[in-house]
Design a protein around this motif. Structure first.
Motif, PDB file in Angstrom:
ATOM      1  N   LYS A   9     -97.878  35.473 -31.004  1.00 32.74           N
ATOM      2  CA  LYS A   9     -97.504  34.227 -31.661  1.00 32.74           C
ATOM      3  C   LYS A   9     -96.277  33.638 -30.978  1.00 32.74           C
ATOM      4  CE  LYS A   9     -99.246  35.560 -36.216  1.00 32.74           C
ATOM      5  NZ  LYS A   9     -98.897  35.789 -37.639  1.00 32.74           N
ATOM      6  N   PRO A  10     -96.280  32.321 -30.733  1.00 31.60           N
ATOM      7  CA  PRO A  10     -95.115  31.715 -30.089  1.00 31.60           C
ATOM      8  C   PRO A  10     -93.905  31.748 -31.007  1.00 31.60           C
ATOM      9  CG  PRO A  10     -96.670  30.033 -30.827  1.00 31.60           C
ATOM     10  CD  PRO A  10     -97.335  31.363 -31.021  1.00 31.60           C
ATOM     11  N   GLY A  11     -92.711  31.879 -30.408  1.00 32.44           N
ATOM     12  CA  GLY A  11     -91.487  31.879 -31.187  1.00 32.44           C
ATOM     13  C   GLY A  11     -91.201  30.509 -31.763  1.00 32.44           C
ATOM     14  N   ARG A  12     -90.187  30.457 -32.635  1.00 29.73           N
ATOM     15  CA  ARG A  12     -89.864  29.196 -33.299  1.00 29.73           C
ATOM     16  C   ARG A  12     -89.454  28.112 -32.299  1.00 29.73           C
ATOM     17  NH1 ARG A  12     -88.723  28.032 -38.541  1.00 29.73           N
ATOM     18  NH2 ARG A  12     -90.304  29.634 -38.844  1.00 29.73           N
ATOM     19  N   ILE A  13     -88.643  28.490 -31.300  1.00 27.73           N
ATOM     20  CA  ILE A  13     -88.209  27.513 -30.298  1.00 27.73           C
ATOM     21  C   ILE A  13     -89.407  26.993 -29.503  1.00 27.73           C
ATOM     22  CG2 ILE A  13     -86.774  27.126 -28.267  1.00 27.73           C
ATOM     23  CD1 ILE A  13     -85.205  27.518 -30.834  1.00 27.73           C
ATOM     24  N   LYS A  14     -90.305  27.905 -29.144  1.00 31.39           N
ATOM     25  CA  LYS A  14     -91.491  27.505 -28.385  1.00 31.39           C
ATOM     26  C   LYS A  14     -92.387  26.595 -29.222  1.00 31.39           C
ATOM     27  CE  LYS A  14     -95.064  29.400 -25.354  1.00 31.39           C
ATOM     28  NZ  LYS A  14     -95.676  30.651 -24.818  1.00 31.39           N
TER      29      LYS A  14
END
Length: 226
Positions: A9-14
């Motif tokens: 899962k992509p991080g919050r920033i991504k």
């Protein structure tokens, strides 16, 4: 297994970068609007602080206010961008309906004709809502037929029919959720669950369309609206 899925899962920033890219594609002026709204809010609060001689306090409050306003504007533009991506796709209304929060149950495509016009079934506090996708002159008969069919199963329950589209008398895709939320709350939670159970046995009215069936078609994911 769970760790590997979480790592994919992509991080919050991504995620924010991905959403910003979508906003930019839909509206090149979108991100500058977010930036200016935040900076403008900060400037106004700082000016108030200078006038009232509470500069440092206003600076702290201004930063918080700027972040809040920026995130709100960012979220609104992201929502509009997602609607623009869904617009014109088969099943767009179902995707928007499935993104609704609260005690709503959405059954996509309980009816479809050979032109790929659709009728979706929604159950919630207002009662039963039938939502169509397609030109008004084609979906009106579909909605009427489904309304009669559903009424046999849920006697005494309010049934609404809504045409989603850009035609006269239709509800635009971007206003569909808001339109449903404004409907009166005719049922309490136990009654909503009872209606869901009664409609669970309702067969889908999906005759085989004439001509070639679309290949590789996927129902678009509902936008996460906040």
């Amino acid at each position: 297994m769970a760790k590997s899925e979480d790592s994919e899962k992509p991080g919050r920033i991504k995620q924010l970068r991905m959403i910003a890219k979508i906003i930019k594609q839909a509206n090149p002026k979108g991100m500058p609007i977010v930036f200016l709204s935040a900076v403008g809010t900060l400037a106004v609060v700082i000016v108030i602080g200078l006038v009232t001689d509470y500069f440092w306090y206003s600076l702290f409050i201004g930063i918080l206010a700027a972040l809040t306003v920026g995130l709100v504007v960012f979220g609104q533009l992201a929502q509009r961008a997602q609607y623009s991506l869904l617009h014109g796709q088969t099943g767009a209304a179902a995707a928007v309906l499935q993104g609704m929060r609260g005690n709503w149950q959405v059954t996509p495509a309980i009816a479809v004709n050979r032109e790929q016009d659709l009728v979706h079934l929604v159950v919630g506090y207002p009662g039963v809502v039938l939502v169509s996708e397609g030109p008004g002159n084609r979906v009106a008969k579909m909605l009427a037929a489904e309304k009669k069919r559903v009424a046999r199963v849920v006697l005494g329950v309010e049934i609404y029919d809504i045409q989603c589209g850009d035609g006269e008398g239709q509800v635009p895709l971007g206003k569909l959720q808001r339109h449903l939320m404004k409907l009166p709350r005719n049922l309490k939670k136990p009654a909503v669950n009872e209606v869901k159970d009664r409609l669970g046995s309702l067969p889908r009215n999906m005759p085989l369309p004439k001509g070639p069936m679309p290949k590789g078609a996927r129902m678009p994911r509902g936008p996460k609206l906040r």
